[in-house]
Design an enzyme around this catalytic site. Structure first.
Site, PDB file in Angstrom:
ATOM      1  N   HIS A  26       0.796  -1.215   0.000  1.00  0.00           N
ATOM      2  CA  HIS A  26       0.000   0.000   0.000  1.00  0.00           C
ATOM      3  C   HIS A  26       0.839   1.280   0.000  1.00  0.00           C
ATOM      4  CE1 HIS A  26       1.246  -0.815   4.016  1.00  0.00           C
ATOM      5  NE2 HIS A  26       0.870   0.398   4.391  1.00  0.00           N
ATOM      6  N   ASP A  27       2.158   1.142  -0.004  1.00  0.00           N
ATOM      7  CA  ASP A  27       3.034   2.316   0.011  1.00  0.00           C
ATOM      8  C   ASP A  27       3.725   2.553  -1.322  1.00  0.00           C
ATOM      9  OD1 ASP A  27       2.558   2.857   2.732  1.00  0.00           O
ATOM     10  OD2 ASP A  27       4.094   1.412   3.351  1.00  0.00           O
TER      11      ASP A  27
HETATM   12  C1  NOJ Z   1       4.715   2.052   7.119  1.00  0.00           C
HETATM   13  C2  NOJ Z   1       3.342   1.861   6.553  1.00  0.00           C
HETATM   14  O1  NOJ Z   1       3.375   0.823   5.613  1.00  0.00           O
HETATM   15  C3  NOJ Z   1       2.909   3.173   5.969  1.00  0.00           C
HETATM   16  O2  NOJ Z   1       1.708   3.061   5.261  1.00  0.00           O
HETATM   17  C4  NOJ Z   1       2.795   4.183   7.071  1.00  0.00           C
HETATM   18  O3  NOJ Z   1       2.483   5.447   6.537  1.00  0.00           O
HETATM   19  C5  NOJ Z   1       4.109   4.283   7.844  1.00  0.00           C
HETATM   20  N1  NOJ Z   1       4.618   2.999   8.185  1.00  0.00           N
HETATM   21  C6  NOJ Z   1       3.917   5.041   9.121  1.00  0.00           C
HETATM   22  O4  NOJ Z   1       3.204   4.232  10.018  1.00  0.00           O
END
Ligand code: NOJ
Length: 543
Positions: free
Chosen positions: A337-338
């Site tokens: 999701h990132d």
């Molecule tokens: C990693 C997560 O995968 C991401 O989506 C999130 O924004 C950051 N950690 C901060 O928790």
């Protein structure tokens, strides 16, 4: 000297998380059951039959806990409560039961590095310098000139220190200012978070994916990070990549924390600890811990980050295989999701190749929801961006919204995801690109994924068998997976042009079990094997 022999365990000696496939669900976007445009637990329950049909062994849910949603659930205000948007604790219990009834497993997202700024722990901590929870977070005085304690930056842009007027100190946040970092050197924090893990393990969850594991401990002296020689930014831009985070991440003491988490996990039978870690291979593998008493699966993100180049990927696979500690189990990830979706990054024509690679390399694969139907990043108009990473750094085009759009189930209203306008828009082609149309089409990427997952299950050589690289060049990667019963040759053409598989010594004869072009399936191959552009083959070798 005595000869060292490696005992290769027989398949039944492998654990479920070694043989199985993990599937990540971003709960906001999987299935809405109550018509508010946001996915929920009941919605996920209604889709478990699909996951079982597909051949998934384990579901990992991104956070579903109480949260002000500044970072869509990665800012938690109660670790042991379900956010009403997603449903109730009863819904969760039902989900866990239903997952288990189908012989599948459920992993939760554990976010131990930071809480929400609305978490009672932080509210208490910031209430006064004398608060008993003051030392639960990272509070620091300003430097003599009033400036921030050091040069550390937030991953989401800007300084990582936020001034608290009331108590006259700064607190540290690696991500949003609404996500203050916990002080993991404090034994009370350690205990509180282990209690959270215990709460869910007692309920029967099968393990955790631990958020930003490599961030959990920071340098005690809070030394400045050095500037990166590769930075494209200037200091004043306050962009994270300007520095190398040598003092704010990956500190030696983090391994004690990971081993504490592992020890607790091991008190329960058959559970797994997965770590989110973005580090180069030689550092990543240290998270397996001494004697493999760290994370079972430190996520291996190489396929997310490397250029789609046969020579570079072949080298990376071998480097990774070589760097794994004895007994350390490999894993591969193509999407999350990132990051941009695989089909957008490598193109539609290479999406099946990527799937074939993910599901035939040695180690546990993680599939990101929707990749099995070739979902692509959806262009989100600027005024519809909701991801804080995108909003904070508009000039960099780094919003993660495009990869988080609703699952495309059918040609019905809102692609069958919701009766209400979804929280993120769908692509224009969702009436064509969806589960229903692809289920009916034997040439679809969904049919390809399903067939591949079935073959993996039927042939232990493909999930736990030995891996041997065979031949690679500027276009191709190929390798053998084998056990005492069978041998498979996998050849992947990472380019759009025809390519020749011409290994130097042996010749390989066999039967194509599965090809990205379905017509190739069932054909005999031998000697020099010719591949079309964008073609991949899974071959059962004759001997
Ligand atoms: C990693 C997560 O995968 C991401 O989506 C999130 O924004 C950051 N950690 C901060 O928790």
């Amino acid at each position: 000297m005595e000869q060292v022999t490696t005992q290769i365990p027989t398949p039944s000696e492998y654990l479920w998380w070694q043989q199985g496939v993990i599937y990540q669900i971003y709960p906001r976007s999987y299935q809405d059951s109550n018509g508010d445009g946001i996915g929920d637990l009941k919605g996920i329950i209604s889709r478990l039959d699909y996951l079982q049909w597909l051949g998934i062994d384990c579901v990992w849910l991104s956070p579903v806990f109480l949260s002000p949603m500044a970072d869509f659930g990665y800012d938690i205000s109660d670790y042991c409560a379900i956010h009403p948007l997603f449903g109730s604790m009863d819904d969760f219990d039902e989900l866990l039961q239903q997952v288990h009834d189908r012989g599948m497993k459920l992993l939760l997202d554990l976010v131990p590095n930071h809480t929400s700024d609305q978490h009672p722990w932080f509210l208490e901590s910031k209430s006064s310098r004398d608060s008993p929870k003051r030392n639960w977070y990272l509070w620091q005085d300003a430097r003599e000139d009033g400036s921030v304690p050091n040069n550390w930056l937030s991953v989401f842009g800007g300084r990582a220190w936020e001034w608290d007027e009331n108590t006259g100190q700064y607190y540290y946040h690696a991500f949003l200012k609404e996500q203050p970092d916990l002080n993991w050197r404090n034994p009370e924090v350690q205990k509180a978070m282990l209690d959270v893990m215990r709460f869910w393990l007692d309920k029967g969850v099968d393990g955790f994916r631990v958020d930003v594991m490599w961030h959990m401990i920071k340098d005690l002296a809070l030394r400045d990070n050095p500037p990166s020689p590769e930075s494209k930014f200037e200091e004043k831009d306050l962009i994270y990549d300007h520095y190398i985070p040598v003092y704010s991440t990956d500190q030696p003491e983090v391994h004690e924390i990971v081993s504490m988490m592992r020890k607790l996990t091991d008190e329960y039978e058959n559970r797994v600890l997965v770590g989110e870690i973005y580090l180069p291979i030689h550092k990543l593998v240290t998270y397996y811990g001494t004697d493999n008493k760290g994370a079972h699966l430190p996520f291996n993100f190489q396929l997310l980050n490397l250029p789609w180049d046969a020579a570079q990927i072949a080298t990376a696979i071998d480097e990774y295989e070589g760097a794994l500690p004895a007994g350390g189990w490999p894993n591969w990830v193509l999407g999350n999701h990132d990051k941009p979706r695989i089909s957008s990054r490598v193109g539609r024509s290479q999406a099946k190749i990527a799937a074939l690679m993910l599901l035939t390399l040695r180690g546990t694969p993680t599939i990101y929801y929707g990749d099995e139907i070739g979902m692509r990043d959806v262009p989100i108009p600027i005024n519809e961006i909701v991801d804080p990473q995108g909003l904070n750094m508009p000039e960099l085009n780094v919003s993660r919204d495009p990869a988080r759009t609703p699952m495309q189930w059918s040609g019905e209203i809102n692609a069958g995801f919701s009766m209400h306008k979804p929280w993120l828009r769908l692509p224009y082609n969702s009436a064509r690109v969806n589960v229903v149309t692809q289920k009916a089409n034997p040439y679809s990427i969904l049919s390809f994924y399903r067939k591949l997952l079935t073959l993996r299950k039927e042939n232990p050589a493909l999930n736990v068998g030995k891996y041997t690289p065979v031949y690679s060049d500027q276009q191709l990667i190929s390798y053998i997976r084998e056990d005492e019963n069978s041998r498979f040759l996998i050849i992947l053409n990472l380019t759009h042009r025809p390519a020749y598989f011409k290994p130097r010594r042996e010749s390989y004869r066999g039967l194509v079990l599965l090809g990205t072009e379905i017509e190739r399936t069932g054909m005999q191959v031998g000697d020099i094997i010719t591949l079309s552009g964008d073609e991949g083959l899974l071959i059962r070798l004759a001997d």
